[in-house]
Design a protein around this motif. Structure first.
Motif, mmCIF file in Angstrom:
data_model
loop_
_atom_site.group_PDB
_atom_site.id
_atom_site.type_symbol
_atom_site.label_atom_id
_atom_site.label_comp_id
_atom_site.label_asym_id
_atom_site.label_seq_id
_atom_site.Cartn_x
_atom_site.Cartn_y
_atom_site.Cartn_z
ATOM 1 N N TYR A 257 19.920 -14.513 -15.692
ATOM 2 C CA TYR A 257 20.149 -15.788 -15.232
ATOM 3 C C TYR A 257 21.361 -16.169 -16.109
ATOM 4 N N LEU A 258 22.346 -17.043 -15.324
ATOM 5 C CA LEU A 258 23.592 -17.479 -16.172
ATOM 6 C C LEU A 258 23.947 -18.829 -15.985
ATOM 7 N N TYR A 259 23.828 -19.514 -17.152
ATOM 8 C CA TYR A 259 24.279 -20.884 -17.572
ATOM 9 C C TYR A 259 25.551 -21.188 -18.098
ATOM 10 N N ARG A 260 26.110 -22.058 -17.444
ATOM 11 C CA ARG A 260 27.532 -22.182 -18.262
ATOM 12 C C ARG A 260 27.493 -23.086 -19.554
ATOM 13 N N ARG A 261 26.268 -23.730 -20.002
ATOM 14 C CA ARG A 261 26.217 -24.216 -20.986
ATOM 15 C C ARG A 261 24.911 -24.135 -21.656
ATOM 16 N N TYR A 262 24.519 -24.246 -22.935
ATOM 17 C CA TYR A 262 23.453 -24.178 -23.427
ATOM 18 C C TYR A 262 22.515 -25.421 -23.215
ATOM 19 N N ASP A 263 21.523 -25.422 -22.661
ATOM 20 C CA ASP A 263 20.578 -26.761 -22.427
ATOM 21 C C ASP A 263 19.151 -26.206 -22.601
ATOM 22 N N ALA A 264 18.466 -26.588 -23.672
ATOM 23 C CA ALA A 264 17.137 -26.125 -24.153
ATOM 24 C C ALA A 264 16.226 -26.481 -23.017
ATOM 25 N N ARG A 265 16.192 -27.961 -22.206
ATOM 26 C CA ARG A 265 15.306 -28.088 -21.270
ATOM 27 C C ARG A 265 15.571 -27.129 -20.105
ATOM 28 N N GLN A 266 16.917 -26.797 -19.682
ATOM 29 C CA GLN A 266 17.054 -26.162 -18.581
ATOM 30 C C GLN A 266 16.686 -24.686 -18.638
ATOM 31 N N GLN A 269 12.831 -24.564 -18.364
ATOM 32 C CA GLN A 269 12.488 -24.755 -17.020
ATOM 33 C C GLN A 269 12.505 -23.398 -16.352
ATOM 34 N N CYS A 270 13.849 -22.658 -16.766
ATOM 35 C CA CYS A 270 14.004 -21.504 -16.098
ATOM 36 C C CYS A 270 12.861 -20.254 -16.451
ATOM 37 N N ILE A 271 12.665 -20.457 -17.677
ATOM 38 C CA ILE A 271 11.759 -19.487 -18.250
ATOM 39 C C ILE A 271 10.331 -19.642 -17.197
ATOM 40 N N LYS A 272 9.966 -20.979 -17.269
ATOM 41 C CA LYS A 272 8.577 -21.285 -16.628
ATOM 42 C C LYS A 272 8.552 -20.859 -15.239
ATOM 43 N N GLU A 273 9.856 -21.090 -14.359
ATOM 44 C CA GLU A 273 9.802 -21.204 -12.762
ATOM 45 C C GLU A 273 10.105 -19.642 -12.578
ATOM 46 N N ASN A 274 10.782 -19.099 -13.532
ATOM 47 C CA ASN A 274 11.240 -17.518 -12.980
ATOM 48 C C ASN A 274 10.623 -16.549 -13.748
#
Length: 531
Positions: A257-266, A269-274
């Motif tokens: 999973y790729l995110y352009r910026r580091y965002d702890a909440r995002q 949420q990704c850990i939880k959903e995926n």
């Protein structure tokens, strides 16, 4: 001296042995692919329809689709003149554009030069000036920073409108044919500049055999499989993102999973959903996640966390393990010069008897501790850490240095010691060690004790000048509200736990610890706070 394959389970190195690669004899895998593109081909054969990547806008790409992108990019770059050995710069975010471009350059046998997208304009330009680029693949955001380089003979392709689709689609990508990877094991594949000020940055040259050895070792020691899923929570242009996450997961057939910026909440949420199972990050990355643990009290999918790039205080490690008790926390020491892995903890560090250790040298690498005269020290004695092996660079770019000996040993610049069980303990960077009137103070020791005090959330220790002692310890701390309002309160608390000479003579209270663009503690800047 510790020889890596002798301190790990024999099954890890069963198909390894000494082989000659170019002019160098190394202990590595007797059979391995020549380059990352060939590794991608193998994975496509095994998992053509499996999701390889999910990008910042939730677009997914199977391994077959990813190879089509890579082949198209490679054909387009070749038509533009990229050849084996060409230096191709990447100034791109954590994105599918970066991933496809990197593998396309690997296919052509060219050299990728990744640039930090978090750097400022002057820093980027200073690195470009050192890199001898022929081509630059660049995010639209940086156009004004680099456009004048076209007049200097660098061909620049811009990634545009990434939120609407693949950023290089406007180039009318050529239809590429699968197969035909050109890189050999002895070929240079990555030129990466180390962190620090641009004037001090060293160009690390890595070859195909260095990075392929590193990827296979990570897979075996961490037991990563095609069922694993990861997020790249660090800049992808760092050696951790490029090798220990991107390269590792393409090799195993996992999902990234790729995110352009580091965002702890995002990320949480990704850990939880995926159902993310594997992550590799710095103490800072995991510390920022812990700020939101009350909103995400359970993350049962996490199987393994690798923590490296800087020292992970034992107290923070225990807190992290308390939050995710079913996961294995493996500490790792590595450098750009070691293609990422150097030492790795073989099991859960947080619950071990050696929680402050960074583990054992990986198979294929040797490690020794020496004194100022280059003589090996006794077990348990602190000295300078030297390494050599299949994952260690052969030379720096356009630079003569005594950091690499004639017989291949690299001076890491770190101070450490080895115990009787062959576990390595890093106590400090040599340049960060504090010499207080002849008494040595390791910053990590003081930081551990500060963080063990209830009410201190974060801390960093540096050496500052002293007329009396030459140098003394100083600290900045982040405290919980209502705790430790005076410096003397902290000094008194430390007085019960450590020698008086180690206690910081000055303590500043701050809201957060300053970090570098790579999310490491910025000790150079911290020292200026005490002037």
């Amino acid at each position: 001296m510790i020889t890596g394959h002798e301190v790990w389970n024999q099954s890890v190195s069963q198909d390894m042995g000494v082989r000659k690669i170019g002019e160098k004899e190394v202990f590595t895998f007797l059979h391995m692919r020549n380059n990352f593109y060939e590794i991608l081909e193998d994975t496509v054969q095994r998992f053509p329809d499996k999701t390889a990547f999910c990008d910042n806008w939730s677009r997914s790409y199977t391994y077959r689709e990813f190879q089509i992108l890579v082949d198209s990019m490679a054909a387009t770059l070749e038509a533009l003149g990229v050849r084996k050995g060409s230096h191709v710069g990447l100034l791109l975010h954590n994105s599918i554009e970066f991933c496809a471009s990197f593998y396309a350059v690997c296919k052509l046998g060219a050299v990728t030069v990744p640039f930090p997208s978090k750097y400022r304009r002057t820093e980027i330009r200073s690195l470009i000036d050192k890199a001898d680029l022929s081509y630059l693949l660049c995010a639209e955001k940086f156009r004004e920073w680099v456009c004048d380089y076209e007049q200097k003979g660098i061909f620049i392709c811009y990634s545009e409108n990434e939120e609407e689709g693949f950023g290089f689609r406007h180039l009318e990508l050529k239809e590429g044919k699968p197969g035909g990877g050109r890189g050999e094991l002895t070929d240079e594949v990555i030129l990466m500049f180390t962190s620090g000020t641009t004037s001090e940055s060293k160009g690390v040259v890595l070859k195909n055999y260095n990075i392929i050895h590193a990827v296979i070792i990570y897979q075996r020691l961490c037991q990563v499989t095609s069922e694993d899923k990861t997020i790249i929570p660090v800049p992808i242009y760092h050696i951790t993102g490029l090798i220990a996450l991107l390269g590792l997961f393409v090799y195993t057939g996992g999902t990234v999973y790729l995110y352009r910026r580091y965002d702890a909440r995002q990320i949480l949420q990704c850990i939880k959903e995926n159902n993310i199972t594997f992550m590799h990050g710095s103490p800072t990355v995991f510390g920022l996640l812990m700020d939101f643990k009350e909103a995400y009290p359970k993350l049962p999918s996490i199987r393994t966390l690798l923590c490296g790039s800087s020292y992970m205080p034992v107290e923070k490690m225990k807190q992290l393990h308390g939050w995710m008790p079913s996961m294995k926390l493996m500490t790792v020491f590595g450098m750009t010069e070691t293609s990422s892995p150097g030492t790795l903890f073989p099991y859960d560090a947080a619950t071990s008897i050696y929680p402050s250790s960074s583990g054992r040298p990986i198979p294929g690498m040797e490690l020794k501790i020496v004194d100022e005269n280059g003589k090996e020290v006794e077990t348990g004695q602190v000295g300078i850490v030297f390494v050599r092996g299949a994952n260690v660079l052969e030379y720096y770019y356009n630079m003569q240095t005594d950091l690499i000996t004639e017989d291949g040993w690299l001076n890491t610049g770190d101070m450490g010691y080895v115990n009787e069980d062959s576990y390595v303990f890093f106590v400090d960077r040599k340049k960060d060690m504090i010499n207080r009137g002849g008494e040595k103070i390791w910053c990590t020791d003081v930081e551990d004790e500060l963080l063990a005090l209830e009410g201190i959330r974060d801390a960093a220790v540096v050496g500052i000048p002293s007329e009396k002692y030459g140098e003394v310890a100083a600290a900045i701390v982040v405290c919980e509200k209502g705790c430790f309002e005076k410096e003397e309160d902290i000094r008194q608390a430390l007085g019960q736990k450590m020698a008086r000479y180690k206690i910081p003579e000055r303590i500043l209270f701050v809201e957060e610890i300053p970090k570098t663009p790579g999310l490491k503690v910025d000790k150079k800047y911290i020292r200026t706070l005490f002037k």
